[in-house]
Design a protein around this motif. Sequence first.
Motif, short mmCIF file in Angstrom:
data_model
loop_
_atom_site.label_atom_id
_atom_site.label_comp_id
_atom_site.label_asym_id
_atom_site.label_seq_id
_atom_site.Cartn_x
_atom_site.Cartn_y
_atom_site.Cartn_z
N MET A 1 0.01 24.02 11.47
CA MET A 1 1.36 23.99 11.02
C MET A 1 1.99 22.67 11.44
O MET A 1 1.93 22.29 12.60
CB MET A 1 2.13 25.16 11.64
CG MET A 1 3.59 25.04 11.34
SD MET A 1 4.72 26.12 12.24
CE MET A 1 3.91 27.64 12.38
N ARG A 2 2.54 21.96 10.50
CA ARG A 2 3.16 20.67 10.78
C ARG A 2 4.65 20.86 11.05
O ARG A 2 5.34 21.50 10.26
CB ARG A 2 2.95 19.75 9.59
CG ARG A 2 3.35 18.34 9.87
CD ARG A 2 2.94 17.46 8.74
NE ARG A 2 4.14 17.17 7.96
CZ ARG A 2 4.17 16.41 6.91
NH1 ARG A 2 3.06 15.90 6.44
NH2 ARG A 2 5.29 16.18 6.28
N ILE A 3 5.12 20.32 12.16
CA ILE A 3 6.54 20.49 12.49
C ILE A 3 7.33 19.18 12.36
O ILE A 3 8.55 19.20 12.40
CB ILE A 3 6.73 21.09 13.89
CG1 ILE A 3 6.07 20.22 14.95
CG2 ILE A 3 6.18 22.50 13.93
CD1 ILE A 3 6.33 20.66 16.37
N THR A 4 6.63 18.06 12.24
CA THR A 4 7.28 16.77 12.00
C THR A 4 6.27 15.84 11.36
O THR A 4 5.07 16.11 11.36
CB THR A 4 7.86 16.18 13.30
OG1 THR A 4 8.67 15.04 12.98
CG2 THR A 4 6.77 15.76 14.26
N SER A 5 6.75 14.72 10.86
CA SER A 5 5.84 13.78 10.20
C SER A 5 5.23 12.81 11.21
O SER A 5 5.83 12.54 12.26
CB SER A 5 6.57 13.00 9.11
OG SER A 5 7.46 12.07 9.70
N ALA A 6 4.08 12.29 10.86
CA ALA A 6 3.42 11.31 11.73
C ALA A 6 4.27 10.06 11.88
O ALA A 6 4.30 9.43 12.94
CB ALA A 6 2.05 10.96 11.16
N GLU A 7 5.01 9.70 10.83
CA GLU A 7 5.87 8.51 10.89
C GLU A 7 6.99 8.68 11.92
O GLU A 7 7.30 7.75 12.67
CB GLU A 7 6.46 8.21 9.52
CG GLU A 7 7.28 6.94 9.51
CD GLU A 7 7.84 6.62 8.13
OE1 GLU A 7 8.73 5.76 8.08
OE2 GLU A 7 7.40 7.21 7.14
N VAL A 8 7.58 9.85 11.99
CA VAL A 8 8.63 10.12 12.97
C VAL A 8 8.06 9.98 14.38
O VAL A 8 8.68 9.38 15.26
CB VAL A 8 9.25 11.52 12.75
CG1 VAL A 8 10.12 11.93 13.93
CG2 VAL A 8 10.04 11.56 11.46
N ILE A 9 6.88 10.51 14.60
CA ILE A 9 6.24 10.41 15.92
C ILE A 9 5.95 8.97 16.26
O ILE A 9 6.25 8.51 17.37
CB ILE A 9 4.96 11.27 15.97
CG1 ILE A 9 5.34 12.75 15.87
CG2 ILE A 9 4.16 10.99 17.24
CD1 ILE A 9 4.16 13.67 15.67
N SER A 12 9.17 7.13 17.12
CA SER A 12 9.68 7.56 18.43
C SER A 12 8.84 7.00 19.57
O SER A 12 9.39 6.59 20.61
CB SER A 12 9.71 9.08 18.51
OG SER A 12 10.60 9.59 17.53
N GLU A 13 7.52 6.97 19.41
CA GLU A 13 6.65 6.37 20.43
C GLU A 13 6.97 4.90 20.60
O GLU A 13 7.02 4.39 21.72
CB GLU A 13 5.19 6.56 20.05
CG GLU A 13 4.69 7.97 20.21
CD GLU A 13 3.27 8.16 19.72
OE1 GLU A 13 2.74 7.29 18.98
OE2 GLU A 13 2.67 9.20 20.05
N ASP A 18 9.25 0.49 23.74
CA ASP A 18 10.20 -0.64 23.82
C ASP A 18 11.16 -0.45 24.99
O ASP A 18 11.47 -1.39 25.72
CB ASP A 18 10.97 -0.78 22.51
CG ASP A 18 10.12 -1.30 21.37
OD1 ASP A 18 9.00 -1.81 21.63
OD2 ASP A 18 10.56 -1.20 20.21
N ALA A 19 11.64 0.79 25.19
CA ALA A 19 12.56 1.07 26.30
C ALA A 19 11.87 0.87 27.64
O ALA A 19 12.44 0.26 28.56
CB ALA A 19 13.11 2.49 26.18
N ILE A 20 10.64 1.36 27.78
CA ILE A 20 9.90 1.20 29.03
C ILE A 20 9.61 -0.27 29.29
O ILE A 20 9.80 -0.77 30.40
CB ILE A 20 8.59 2.03 29.00
CG1 ILE A 20 8.92 3.52 29.00
CG2 ILE A 20 7.69 1.67 30.19
CD1 ILE A 20 7.73 4.41 28.73
#
Length: 68
Positions: A1-9, A12-13, A18-20
């Motif tokens: 079951m997919r709950i979000t898209s790979a592009e969103v992940i 976000s990564e 970038d923040a780290i």
Amino acid sequence: MRITSAEVIRNSEKELMDAITGDLDWGSIERIFREKHHLGIDEDVEYQRGDMVVHENRIAYRWNFLPR
């Protein structure tokens, strides 16, 4: 079951990395490079990118540096 898209992940990564990266103690990193590799970050190596990896069943962060 997919709950979000790979592009969103991926996006976000990238934002997390970038923040780290923005909060790294670059003085300490340069000291490590000088002591262990006899290289100065400003003169001899360039930060390329960072990534999240799994190391010994834990999430770790990896940064790639390349010689100039």
